[in-house]
Design a protein around this motif. Structure first.
Motif, PDB file in Angstrom:
ATOM      1  N   GLY A  50      -1.882  -4.867  -1.363  1.00 53.71           N
ATOM      2  CA  GLY A  50      -1.944  -3.179  -0.916  1.00 53.71           C
ATOM      3  C   GLY A  50      -1.730  -2.434  -1.956  1.00 53.71           C
ATOM      4  O   GLY A  50      -2.700  -1.017  -1.779  1.00 53.71           O
ATOM      5  N   LEU A  51      -0.661  -2.971  -2.885  1.00 53.32           N
ATOM      6  CA  LEU A  51      -0.375  -1.990  -4.379  1.00 53.32           C
ATOM      7  C   LEU A  51      -2.198  -1.540  -5.154  1.00 53.32           C
ATOM      8  O   LEU A  51      -2.374  -0.334  -4.927  1.00 53.32           O
ATOM      9  N   ARG A  52      -3.120  -2.848  -5.284  1.00 51.35           N
ATOM     10  CA  ARG A  52      -3.723  -2.438  -5.916  1.00 51.35           C
ATOM     11  C   ARG A  52      -5.015  -1.488  -4.594  1.00 51.35           C
ATOM     12  O   ARG A  52      -5.489  -0.785  -5.147  1.00 51.35           O
ATOM     13  N   ALA A  53      -5.395  -1.689  -3.455  1.00 48.77           N
ATOM     14  CA  ALA A  53      -5.312  -1.438  -1.923  1.00 48.77           C
ATOM     15  C   ALA A  53      -5.213   0.181  -2.394  1.00 48.77           C
ATOM     16  O   ALA A  53      -6.550   1.453  -2.644  1.00 48.77           O
ATOM     17  N   SER A  54      -3.918   0.838  -2.042  1.00 50.69           N
ATOM     18  CA  SER A  54      -3.691   1.857  -2.772  1.00 50.69           C
ATOM     19  C   SER A  54      -4.547   2.406  -3.934  1.00 50.69           C
ATOM     20  O   SER A  54      -4.592   4.463  -3.808  1.00 50.69           O
ATOM     21  N   ARG A  55      -4.710   2.110  -5.060  1.00 50.00           N
ATOM     22  CA  ARG A  55      -4.772   2.655  -6.378  1.00 50.00           C
ATOM     23  C   ARG A  55      -6.542   3.714  -6.020  1.00 50.00           C
ATOM     24  O   ARG A  55      -6.697   3.998  -6.731  1.00 50.00           O
ATOM     25  N   VAL A  56      -7.176   2.422  -5.053  1.00 49.68           N
ATOM     26  CA  VAL A  56      -8.626   2.932  -5.213  1.00 49.68           C
ATOM     27  C   VAL A  56      -8.612   4.096  -3.603  1.00 49.68           C
ATOM     28  O   VAL A  56      -9.549   4.314  -3.520  1.00 49.68           O
ATOM     29  N   LYS A  57      -7.328   3.678  -3.068  1.00 48.52           N
ATOM     30  CA  LYS A  57      -7.308   4.510  -2.112  1.00 48.52           C
ATOM     31  C   LYS A  57      -8.311   3.764  -0.537  1.00 48.52           C
ATOM     32  O   LYS A  57      -8.142   4.306  -0.003  1.00 48.52           O
ATOM     33  N   LEU A  58      -8.152   2.948  -0.829  1.00 48.78           N
ATOM     34  CA  LEU A  58      -9.016   2.307   0.777  1.00 48.78           C
ATOM     35  C   LEU A  58      -9.104   2.881   1.928  1.00 48.78           C
ATOM     36  O   LEU A  58      -9.872   2.531   2.615  1.00 48.78           O
ATOM     37  N   LEU A  59      -7.421   2.848   2.301  1.00 52.28           N
ATOM     38  CA  LEU A  59      -7.435   2.357   3.859  1.00 52.28           C
ATOM     39  C   LEU A  59      -7.463   4.617   3.931  1.00 52.28           C
ATOM     40  O   LEU A  59      -7.578   4.835   5.047  1.00 52.28           O
ATOM     41  N   ALA A  60      -7.418   5.203   2.981  1.00 51.41           N
ATOM     42  CA  ALA A  60      -7.882   6.619   3.098  1.00 51.41           C
ATOM     43  C   ALA A  60      -9.145   7.061   3.840  1.00 51.41           C
ATOM     44  O   ALA A  60      -9.479   8.331   4.128  1.00 51.41           O
ATOM     45  N   ARG A 107       3.900   5.637  -8.356  1.00 51.43           N
ATOM     46  CA  ARG A 107       2.624   5.794  -8.772  1.00 51.43           C
ATOM     47  C   ARG A 107       2.601   6.415  -9.735  1.00 51.43           C
ATOM     48  O   ARG A 107       2.558   6.473 -10.680  1.00 51.43           O
ATOM     49  N   ASP A 108       3.659   7.599  -9.440  1.00 47.19           N
ATOM     50  CA  ASP A 108       4.200   8.406 -10.929  1.00 47.19           C
ATOM     51  C   ASP A 108       4.925   8.032 -11.515  1.00 47.19           C
ATOM     52  O   ASP A 108       5.486   8.831 -12.858  1.00 47.19           O
ATOM     53  N   ASN A 109       6.099   7.233 -11.217  1.00 50.30           N
ATOM     54  CA  ASN A 109       5.940   6.520 -12.517  1.00 50.30           C
ATOM     55  C   ASN A 109       7.643   7.769 -12.644  1.00 50.30           C
ATOM     56  O   ASN A 109       8.589   6.809 -13.510  1.00 50.30           O
ATOM     57  N   SER A 110       7.913   8.398 -12.372  1.00 50.89           N
ATOM     58  CA  SER A 110       8.539   9.047 -12.571  1.00 50.89           C
ATOM     59  C   SER A 110      10.472   8.658 -11.822  1.00 50.89           C
ATOM     60  O   SER A 110      10.888   7.731 -10.868  1.00 50.89           O
ATOM     61  N   LYS A 111      11.707   8.647 -12.631  1.00 47.51           N
ATOM     62  CA  LYS A 111      12.410   8.524 -12.717  1.00 47.51           C
ATOM     63  C   LYS A 111      13.401   8.830 -11.070  1.00 47.51           C
ATOM     64  O   LYS A 111      13.688   7.554 -10.678  1.00 47.51           O
ATOM     65  N   PRO A 112      13.349   9.878 -10.323  1.00 44.66           N
ATOM     66  CA  PRO A 112      13.927   9.878  -9.054  1.00 44.66           C
ATOM     67  C   PRO A 112      13.113   9.438  -8.078  1.00 44.66           C
ATOM     68  O   PRO A 112      14.116   8.318  -7.363  1.00 44.66           O
ATOM     69  N   ASN A 113      11.837   8.825  -8.387  1.00 43.41           N
ATOM     70  CA  ASN A 113      11.248   7.975  -7.501  1.00 43.41           C
ATOM     71  C   ASN A 113      10.904   6.893  -7.379  1.00 43.41           C
ATOM     72  O   ASN A 113      10.937   5.768  -6.695  1.00 43.41           O
ATOM     73  N   TYR A 131       0.737  -1.583  -0.101  1.00 47.81           N
ATOM     74  CA  TYR A 131       0.160   0.184  -0.207  1.00 47.81           C
ATOM     75  C   TYR A 131       1.349   1.249   0.168  1.00 47.81           C
ATOM     76  O   TYR A 131       0.572   1.993  -0.725  1.00 47.81           O
ATOM     77  N   SER A 132       2.047   1.569   0.681  1.00 50.78           N
ATOM     78  CA  SER A 132       2.784   2.676   1.114  1.00 50.78           C
ATOM     79  C   SER A 132       3.839   2.307  -0.250  1.00 50.78           C
ATOM     80  O   SER A 132       3.886   3.646  -0.922  1.00 50.78           O
ATOM     81  N   ALA A 133       3.768   1.706  -0.704  1.00 45.82           N
ATOM     82  CA  ALA A 133       5.267   1.626  -2.008  1.00 45.82           C
ATOM     83  C   ALA A 133       4.446   1.930  -3.103  1.00 45.82           C
ATOM     84  O   ALA A 133       5.056   3.272  -3.863  1.00 45.82           O
TER      85      ALA A 133
END
Length: 381
Positions: free
Chosen positions: A211-221, A79-85, A72-74
């Motif tokens: 957790g990654l999928r849950a983060s995409r829909v902000k399940l725990l937010a 999520r923005d796929n930027s090189k720095p991140n 979830y945190s990863a």
């Protein structure tokens, strides 16, 4: 002001609870024997009941909860796929590996951070996949986990002596100096790490992806927006997961009490426990989310520990090592299950209070500060 984001509360509170579950499981390996509970440690009603409760409610469940939160945190970094991140994420995996290696050598050989760092690289490679592809990855990882557990259970039942040899590790923990214990852990690390990979790695990766999928829909937010889901998870988790875990625990502790943890019953009880643990873990998530929905401040005292979970996780092992190893108070192998697990709970409580005091003055925990210095600051979770 983009660098200052609102941190989600529920993930931290879940981490705070997971830290308790993890230490009560690890307590037996830190204080009783290199292989956890022994026949002597479960002698008596209080000790036997403690071992049953730990195995039923904690073993195999809370590392999955932590794994779900890891994924979830990863996503907040990837999520923005930027090189720095993406570079930051890879540096975090390297730092996590180094923390895990130090933790395994100096405090607790059953460390999970090394496994996280390696499977975290696999998560990195699939992080841009579609939800449909991630679902396939989850199914594949669970399938591999179940098959591996069945293989391990069969081998353990067929060759129990090969799964009960601890070498010089127990002797070093009972009588050795800090350096001798560290050397013994280092020598035993390859075989132990292989065991952790097989028993926990594939299922942990499945939880990463969930957790990654849950983060995409902000399940725990916003827990209030998913009350129906929480009810379903709680209902199915407790109705199905708890009975399965109770049966598995009975098989395992019954085998331990006979002095043969890897008898056929004990081995397949272990397999049943680990392969069905996600069901009860899902029940925990649903139940905790419902509790927070109804009483938002009830678990707020856990938030600081969740915010500095790396510090608390390693701190638990450090405190328990001091209590039980020969270079500390020297109680390794001398207590039953009840007092050893109680010591683990006490360590969690002390560190939870420490986290509360620390976070009143600082923005990060001590080890979190080191992690940030090594890798760069990630996004809010």
């Amino acid at each position: 002001m983009s660098g200052v984001k609102t941190r989600q509360v529920l993930p931290d509170q879940l981490r705070g609870i997971a830290l308790l579950g993890i230490v009560v499981v690890n307590a037996a390996f830190l204080g009783i024997s290199a292989y956890g509970f022994t026949a002597e440690s479960v002698d008596g009603v209080a000790n036997r009941l403690t071992a049953l409760l730990v195995t039923t409610f904690a073993q195999g469940k809370f590392y999955l909860l932590f794994s779900f939160l890891f994924g979830y945190s990863a996503s907040f970094i990837l999520r923005d796929n930027s090189k720095p991140n993406r570079r930051r994420y890879l540096r975090r995996m390297l730092a996590l590996f180094l923390f895990g290696l130090a933790h395994a050598v100096f405090f607790f050989i059953g460390d999970i951070l090394i496994t996280y760092s390696i499977f975290g690289l696999l998560l990195f490679t699939v992080s841009r996949s579609s939800d449909r592809a991630l679902k396939r990855w989850t199914i594949a990882a669970i399938t591999v986990a179940v098959l591996l557990m069945l293989v391990v259970a069969s081998l353990a039942a067929a060759f129990p002596d090969d799964f009960s040899e601890s070498g010089g590790l127990e002797s070093a923990l009972s009588t050795g100096t800090f350096a001798e214990a560290a050397i013994a852990r280092l020598e035993a690390l390859p075989s132990t790490l292989l065991g952790v990979f097989v028993l926990q790695g594939p299922m942990a990766f499945a939880a990463f992806v969930l957790g990654l999928r849950a983060s995409r829909v902000k399940l725990l937010a916003d827990p209030e927006s998913h009350v129906d889901l929480w009810r379903k998870l709680a209902r199915w988790g407790w109705a199905i997961g708890l009975p399965l875990q109770a049966v598995a625990a009975g098989m395992q502790i019954g085998a331990v009490a006979t002095g043969n943890s890897f008898s056929p019953g004990g081995a397949f009880g272990l397999a049943l426990g680990f392969t069905t643990a996600p069901i009860l873990t899902a029940g925990y998530i649903g139940s905790i989310a419902l509790l927070i929905h109804r009483r938002p401040l009830f678990l707020s005292f856990l938030t600081p520990a969740g915010q500095m979970s790396l510090t608390v996780y390693i701190g638990e092992s450090a405190l328990m090592s001091f209590v039980f190893s020969a270079y500390g108070l020297g109680y390794f192998g001398q207590w039953g299950a009840f007092p050893v697990v109680l010591a683990g709970i006490a360590c969690w409580a002390v560190l939870t209070v420490f986290a509360w005091l620390w976070m009143r003055r600082f923005k990060q925990g001590p080890l979190e500060f080191v992690m940030a210095a090594m890798t760069g600051k990630g996004g809010a979770t």
